[in-house]
Every structure is written in structure tokens, then in C-alpha cells.
Design a protein around this motif. Structure first.
Motif: not given
Length: 565
Positions: A338-340, A437-441, A452-453, A422-425
Motif C-alpha cells: 500500500v505504498g508508492s 483494509i480499504n486501499t486505492s492508488h 483503482h481501489s 504518487d498517491n496510495v491510500f
């Protein structure tokens, strides 16, 4: 390939300026006017010998005795010659040769013939080193060689005649001086840390050099604080580099005690944090999750490193600074990226695996990313770095990260880095024993206008994993001019078997006979070929479950995995 933006150009310029500054400082400190400052009072003896914690393979001696020298997954046929007098099969082989880490294998045999061969090889290296450039004198290699020679000093210096003893000690002294002048020009990251560890070790272990200990110690602490993140991860986002780092730092702490000195608290803190992070990244098979440069490894090596952690080491609840999340219930463990990507200068082995995950059930891997190929399989690197080699969604047959192609940058950092998303949530939680876990980039935002989530939810007993992958605009509604194809990849470990039961249902069988049922709706399910790049024997064929479809701008794909009782 898209042109560089202003931020990237400024970053490359900054890296270039910093590189020129370090090179200029290295040239100045390497000049005769300044080198005398590092000479110390000579190098007459080794005062302490650090413990070698890395695993050794005594069978290496048998290969050497038969004229074969196997390093970096490649073997050189010596044909009676010294390994230093044959053409190296690869640069990686040459670096391992000149780093002398293989001395521990000869020492492990406890045979005098192997020890004598080790001494002869060291003396042969010394006799051939007239120049002070090339691979043998890359700062990191000098550092690795000093660590290896000092760790095996008992074997290398035993029974040497006065002339040979003097030659070895003189070479050690010269290499220390060289490294003190050149370590700043080592590549950023682990190479620079290796140099500083070698300098601190040398100042502690070699007579006449401890007057420079304070400077080397301060530089090492500064680098550790910069490179080891709050959660114990490394700034490169590669978990595998930490195992080697810890195996160097632990003996260093012992050397401080042996010299009657208190080891810096910062070193102990870095080791403790990194051990916790390694445990966080380890799956049920004993291996580290295969993200961002993690290559072929051994469960025994990871277990050896973690064996020094002690029973009081707590597993971190999250690794936000490093960009990883962990879901664990029952016999199931999941680690999610879940990282850049890391900074450009450390992104040459980073992989485009945003929101990908790996999953183990008991001691078996079920879903595994392709991983990073070993030294002998570099032709696979480009494919292994792509999003399609990871357990995540790839849109329009492109990767969520993009390669930064720039000749000057590649020359500076030794490879082609990636950039973005650049942004990963990410936001994790728990409800009624279930973890999610909820993620998106935003890796596809600039190119296609889509985010994409992904939502992953693991049941309280660990027997059910439910997922939702969605493509959406960042706000409002979007209707693409042309529908875009997507593929959600689920790469199975090679030891798993997979059969299609129904159009949207397949059966995954583990080596112990347990069955995980995979189902999906909202897309077409297929079973396709895949490659697992990090098997100890080399890239290995495997299978993958792929969910394919097209998106007009808003798409949800629901899928699940359930372990049969």
C-alpha cells in the motif's frame, strides 16, 4: 515513453549535483595531501574478531578443490588458475569474488587444506592488486572485503610467515585508508551503510585505527537514521536488504563490548525496529513477502536473523512508513503493498505492484507475486517488475508505475527506476473479529482518468477472503471514449494446483490437500500460465487465475476465496 516532468528534471539535477559534490570530496580526500589523516598508527594486528552470523556451506570447498568457483548463481571453471586470473562470468560474480564473503564457507570445513587455500587466495589477490580502480575497488566491495577478512582473521593469519603476515595487515591498512576517503561516493542505500559498518568495525578491530572511530560512528548513525524508517523498514522498500544489514550490525555491537565500549543506542534501536519489520513481512512459508526487489531467499536465513530478536519482540500493528499492511486470522496471513515507489535513486529494483498482496495458508504459499529474479536470470527483470506479475489489477495492459528512462539518471544510479503511483491510500480496521483494509492508488489517473481501489476482508477464522476491485474517476462520473480492458491477476505458487469447476468458480489445491475455492462475478475467469521468478532453481512455471473484462469508466469486480472444511 512520456517526457519527464519538471519535478523529475529537478530531482535528476539535484542527484547530479550531489554526485559531483561527493566525487569531488572523494578525489580531494584520496589525494596524498589528505590520505595521511586516515593512516592511523599502522595495522599490526587484529585486536578482536567479530562473530560470523551468516550461514556457511562447507560443500563450497569441495567445488573449489575440483576447480569450480560458484558465486552469484554462476560457476567459473578455473582450469587450474586462480579465480582472480580468469574472466568473470558476470559483474555480480566478480563483486562476490572480490568481496570475499565466500571465506566463511572455507572456514566452516575446519580443514587445514581449506584454510591454506583461503590464505593463498588472499595473498594472490594482494599480489595482483596494483591498480586501485575497477570492481575490486568499488567502495561497497572494499567494505565487504574488510568485513570478511576481519571476520576470518583467525583462519587467514594463522601460521603465516612474517612476510605474508605483514602483506595481509598492510593490505588491510591500505584498504581502510582507501575506504575512509571513498565511502561517500558509494551508491545511496545499503552500499553506503556497508562501507560505514566496515569502517566502524575496522576502527574497533584493527590496531592503530581507533582514533577515527568517532567520525565513522557518527556517519553510520546518521545514515541509519536516514535509511531505517520509523516502522523498521528500509527506505528502498525492500525487506530483503534488512536481513543482511542486521547480520552486519549485530556483530558490530558485540565488538563495541569487546573493546570495553558501549555500543551506540541508535544501532541497537535500528536493529530492533528492523527485526520487527522482518517479522511483519514474513509469511507462513517462512519467507519474506515478494515485493520491491525481494529475490530468491532461504527460510533458514530469515529464521536465523529473527532468532536474535528475542521473545519480547512485538509484531508491529502496521508498517505505514514503509507502505505495507498485514491481515492475519487463523492459519491465513496476507501482506499488502500500500505504498508508492521509493525515491528515484533507490527505485532501480522497485516493482509496479501497487495494491498487490501475497497470501499463505499455514506453511504454504497460496498467492505469490513473481518476485525479483536472481543474478543469473536478469533477462526476466523487466517482466518481473511489471504490474501483470503481481496480484493486482492491470489496466489497458499497462503498469501502474512508469519507467523513468533517462541516460544520465540510469548512469548515476545503476539502473532504470520507476515512478508512481504518487498517491496510495489505505485504511485498515476490524469488526466482529473480521479484519479488512480499504486501499486505492492513482497510478492510472493521468493516463486514463481512473482510480483503482481495492477492499480486502478476512474472516475471523481466516477461512474466507473477500475482495472488491473497483475502477472509478476521482469524483463524479466518467464515460470513457473507448472501453479499456483490465485484468486482475492472482498468481498461484508453483506448488499449488488449479482446476476450473464452473465458468466463475475454480479449485485451488495446496500441497497438503486442502482446497481453496475461488469465485468471482462481474468479469470472465480464466486459468493462465504464469512464472514464479524466485525459485532457488531459477524461474519456475506456475498458474494464475485472471479476471478479465472491460471498463467504460466505472467497474466493480467482486471475488472471494474460501477454504473448504
Amino acid at each position: 515513453m512520456p517526457s519527464l516532468n519538471v519535478t523529475e528534471r529537478l530531482k535528476i539535477r539535484s542527484l547530479s549535483v550531489e554526485r559531483l559534490r561527493r566525487r569531488a570530496l572523494t578525489r580531494t580526500l584520496s589525494s596524498p595531501i589528505f590520505r595521511w589523516r586516515y593512516a592511523g598508527a599502522g595495522a599490526d594486528q587484529i585486536l578482536i574478531v567479530p562473530q560470523e552470523l551468516r550461514a556457511a556451506d562447507p560443500s563450497f570447498w569441495s567445488e573449489v578443490a575440483h576447480g569450480h568457483f560458484g558465486l552469484a548463481s554462476q560457476i567459473a571453471d578455473l582450469k587450474g588458475a586462480s579465480p582472480f586470473r580468469v574472466k568473470p562470468p558476470s559483474p555480480a560474480w566478480a563483486r562476490e569474488l572480490h568481496g570475499f564473503g565466500w571465506l566463511r564457507h572455507l572456514a566452516a570445513t575446519e580443514e587445514e587444506e581449506a584454510a591454506a587455500a583461503a590464505r593463498d587466495l588472499v595473498l594472490d589477490w594482494i599480489s595482483l592488486r596494483n591498480a586501485t580502480s575497477g570492481i575490486a575497488y568499488e567502495p561497497e566491495i572494499v567494505g565487504r572485503r574488510l568485513i570478511s577478512w576481519i571476520a576470518q582473521a583467525g583462519m587467514l593469519l594463522e601460521d603465516l610467515d612474517a612476510r605474508s603476515y605483514s602483506a595481509v595487515m598492510s593490505s588491510i591498512g591500505q584498504q581502510i585508508v582507501t575506504l575512509k576517503a571513498t565511502w561517500r561516493s558509494a551508491p545511496d542505500g545499503i552500499p553506503r551503510l556497508t562501507c560505514l559498518i566496515a569502517l566502524v568495525l575496522s576502527d574497533l578491530a584493527v590496531s592503530g585505527h581507533d582514533r577515527q572511530l568517532k567520525d565513522a560512528q557518527e556517519s553510520l548513525i546518521e545514515e541509519l537514521q536516514r535509511q531505517i524508517l520509523e516502522d523498521g523498514g528500509h527506505v528502498s522498500r525492500s525487506a530483503s536488504v534488512l536481513a543482511d544489514l542486521i547480520l552486519d550490525l549485530l556483530p558490530l555491537g558485540q565488538c563495541f563490548h569487546s573493546r570495553g565500549r558501549q555500543p551506540p543506542e541508535e544501532i541497537s534501536a535500528s536493529v530492533k525496529k528492523s527485526l520487527g519489520f522482518l517479522r511483519f513481512m514474513r509469511l507462513g512459508d517462512g519467507m519474506l513477502a515478494r515485493f520491491n526487489g525481494v529475490s530468491t531467499g532461504s527460510p533458514a536465513t530469515v529464521a536465523t536473523v529473527l532468532g536474535y530478536s528475542g521473545a519480547d519482540l512485538e509484531l508491529p500493528s502496521a508498517a505505514q512508513a514503509s507502505g505495507y499492511a498485514r491481515l492475519e486470522r487463523g492459519d491465513t496471513t496476507i501482506v499488502v503493498d500500500v505504498g508508492s515507489p521509493p525515491p528515484l535513486e533507490m527505485a532501480t529494483e522497485a516493482q509496479a505492484g501497487a495494491l498487490s498482496f501475497e497470501m499463505s495458508s499455514r506453511q504454504y504459499l497460496v498467492l505469490a507475486n513473481g518476485g525479483f529474479p536472481g543474478p543469473a536470470d536478469q533477462s526476466w527483470v523487466s517482466a518481473a517488475r511489471a504490474t501483470a506479475s503481481h496480484n493486482t489489477l492491470a489496466l489497458a495492459e499497462t503498469s501502474s508505475s512508469r519507467l523513468v528512462r533517462h541516460p544520465q539518471l540510469e548512469a548515476m544510479i545503476g539502473g532504470m527506476p520507476i515512478k508512481g503511483p504518487d498517491n496510495v491510500f489505505s485504511a485498515a480496521g476490524e469488526k466482529d473479529g473480521q479484519v479488512f483494509i480499504n486501499t486505492s492508488h492513482d497510478g492510472y489517473l493521468k493516463r486514463f482518468g481512473l482510480i483503482h481501489s481495492r477492499r480486502l476482508s478476512l474472516s475471523a477464522d481466516g477461512n474466507t477472503l473477500e475482495g472488491v476491485d473497483a475502477l472509478r474517476p476521482p469524483k463524479g462520473q466518467l464515460r470513457l471514449k473507448t472501453d479499456l480492458p483490465y485484468a486482475i491477476h492472482f498468481h498461484l505458487h508453483p506448488d499449488c494446483r488449479c482446476t476450473l469447476d464452473e465458468p466463475s468458480l475454480c479449485r485451488v489445491k495446496l500441497p497438503d490437500g486442502r482446497i481453496w475455492m475461488f469465485s468471482a462475478k462481474g468479469s470472465t475467469l480464466t486459468i493462465e500460465e504464469s512464472i514464479f521468478y524466485v525459485d532457488s532453481a531459477g524461474p519456475r512455471p506456475s498458474l494464475q487465475i485472471v479476471l478479465r473484462g472491460t471498463t467504460f469508466g466505472e467497474t466493480d469486480v467482486h471475488w472471494s476465496m474460501r477454504c473448504e472444511p
